[in-house]
Design a protein around this motif. Structure first.
Motif, PDB file in Angstrom:
ATOM      1  N   ARG A  19     -41.724  19.738 -96.968  1.00 16.21           N
ATOM      2  CA  ARG A  19     -41.434  20.711 -95.746  1.00 16.21           C
ATOM      3  C   ARG A  19     -40.524  19.952 -94.749  1.00 16.21           C
ATOM      4  NH1 ARG A  19     -47.269  23.683 -94.943  1.00 16.21           N
ATOM      5  NH2 ARG A  19     -47.292  24.432 -97.017  1.00 16.21           N
ATOM      6  N   ASP A  22     -38.099  22.354 -92.666  1.00 16.46           N
ATOM      7  CA  ASP A  22     -39.157  23.208 -91.716  1.00 16.46           C
ATOM      8  C   ASP A  22     -39.528  22.275 -90.488  1.00 16.46           C
ATOM      9  OD1 ASP A  22     -40.344  25.431 -90.839  1.00 16.46           O
ATOM     10  OD2 ASP A  22     -42.246  24.663 -91.645  1.00 16.46           O
ATOM     11  N   TRP A  25     -36.378  21.442 -88.271  1.00 14.73           N
ATOM     12  CA  TRP A  25     -36.271  22.893 -87.700  1.00 14.73           C
ATOM     13  C   TRP A  25     -36.983  23.114 -86.566  1.00 14.73           C
ATOM     14  CZ3 TRP A  25     -38.641  27.587 -88.084  1.00 14.73           C
ATOM     15  CH2 TRP A  25     -37.822  28.759 -87.168  1.00 14.73           C
ATOM     16  N   ARG A  26     -38.301  22.896 -86.871  1.00 12.21           N
ATOM     17  CA  ARG A  26     -39.358  23.162 -85.497  1.00 12.21           C
ATOM     18  C   ARG A  26     -39.363  22.272 -84.651  1.00 12.21           C
ATOM     19  NH1 ARG A  26     -43.887  26.629 -87.346  1.00 12.21           N
ATOM     20  NH2 ARG A  26     -43.445  27.334 -89.331  1.00 12.21           N
ATOM     21  N   TYR A  36     -32.245  28.213 -88.522  1.00  8.46           N
ATOM     22  CA  TYR A  36     -32.881  27.594 -89.585  1.00  8.46           C
ATOM     23  C   TYR A  36     -31.906  27.215 -90.867  1.00  8.46           C
ATOM     24  CZ  TYR A  36     -35.877  26.540 -93.646  1.00  8.46           C
ATOM     25  OH  TYR A  36     -36.433  25.662 -94.856  1.00  8.46           O
ATOM     26  N   ARG A  40     -31.378  23.455 -92.744  1.00  5.78           N
ATOM     27  CA  ARG A  40     -31.476  23.403 -93.883  1.00  5.78           C
ATOM     28  C   ARG A  40     -30.222  22.920 -94.718  1.00  5.78           C
ATOM     29  NH1 ARG A  40     -34.908  24.815 -98.042  1.00  5.78           N
ATOM     30  NH2 ARG A  40     -34.025  25.373-100.217  1.00  5.78           N
ATOM     31  N   SER A 137     -45.028  25.579 -83.976  1.00  8.18           N
ATOM     32  CA  SER A 137     -44.841  27.016 -83.647  1.00  8.18           C
ATOM     33  C   SER A 137     -45.034  27.502 -82.247  1.00  8.18           C
ATOM     34  CB  SER A 137     -45.625  28.050 -84.844  1.00  8.18           C
ATOM     35  OG  SER A 137     -46.969  27.793 -84.605  1.00  8.18           O
TER      36      SER A 137
END
Length: 177
Positions: A19, A22, A25-26, A36, A40, A137
């Protein structure tokens, strides 16, 4: 010496590597709203998306690089050397090293300095301890804010740390029952 990935010994490390786009990105979205697809593209192919700002590419790449180095060094717990290395990758001034390197104190002490550095260092120790990952998140950031305000490590553990397998927090698992 950098470590190779050994997923059978640490499934949380496998989750982090799987991940990493992810996670990157977060993390960058805590300081700047970045799509995103831009993250990516850089993480998976090393190419920036055409038309995106150069500064954005630098933020993404340095954050990804810090996580990449971090995943190769989690066989040992977080040290002041690691902290300095991650700060250098993120182009930050070297913060004062804490004598305490547990994930909660690291997160609290570095959060005011730089959110990306705080997350990389916190996740280093979480992976080393095979505890999980902090993948921020909106919901988890609300719980983190509450935990930070109350200095409540148990709330952070319960509501913010993604567990292996599956990546849900203990709270999300309880809510699904």
């Amino acid at each position: 010496m950098e470590q190779k990935y050994i997923f059978s010994d640490n499934p949380v490390l496998g989750m982090a590597v799987d991940r990493i786009d992810d996670l990157t990105w977060r993390t960058v979205n805590l300081i700047r709203d970045i799509p995103y697809t831009a993250v990516r593209s850089i993480v998976r192919s090393g190419r920036a998306v055409a038309g995106r700002p150069v500064e954005e590419t630098g933020i993404i790449y340095s954050t990804y690089r810090a996580y990449d180095v971090m995943t190769r060094n989690t066989a040992s717990g977080l040290t002041s050397h690691d902290l300095r290395r991650y700060a250098g990758i993120l182009s930050l001034h070297e913060p004062k090293a804490s004598a305490v390197f547990d994930y909660w104190h690291v997160m609290l002490s570095l959060w005011k300095i730089d959110k990306r550095l705080a997350l990389v260092c916190c996740n280093h120790q979480l992976i080393h301890e095979r505890k999980g990952l902090f993948l921020p998140s909106k919901q988890r950031m609300r719980l983190f804010s509450q935990a930070r305000s109350a200095n409540d490590k148990d709330l952070f553990d319960y509501g913010c740390i993604s567990l292996e397998p599956g990546g849900l927090t203990a709270k999300e698992l309880d809510d699904a029952k």
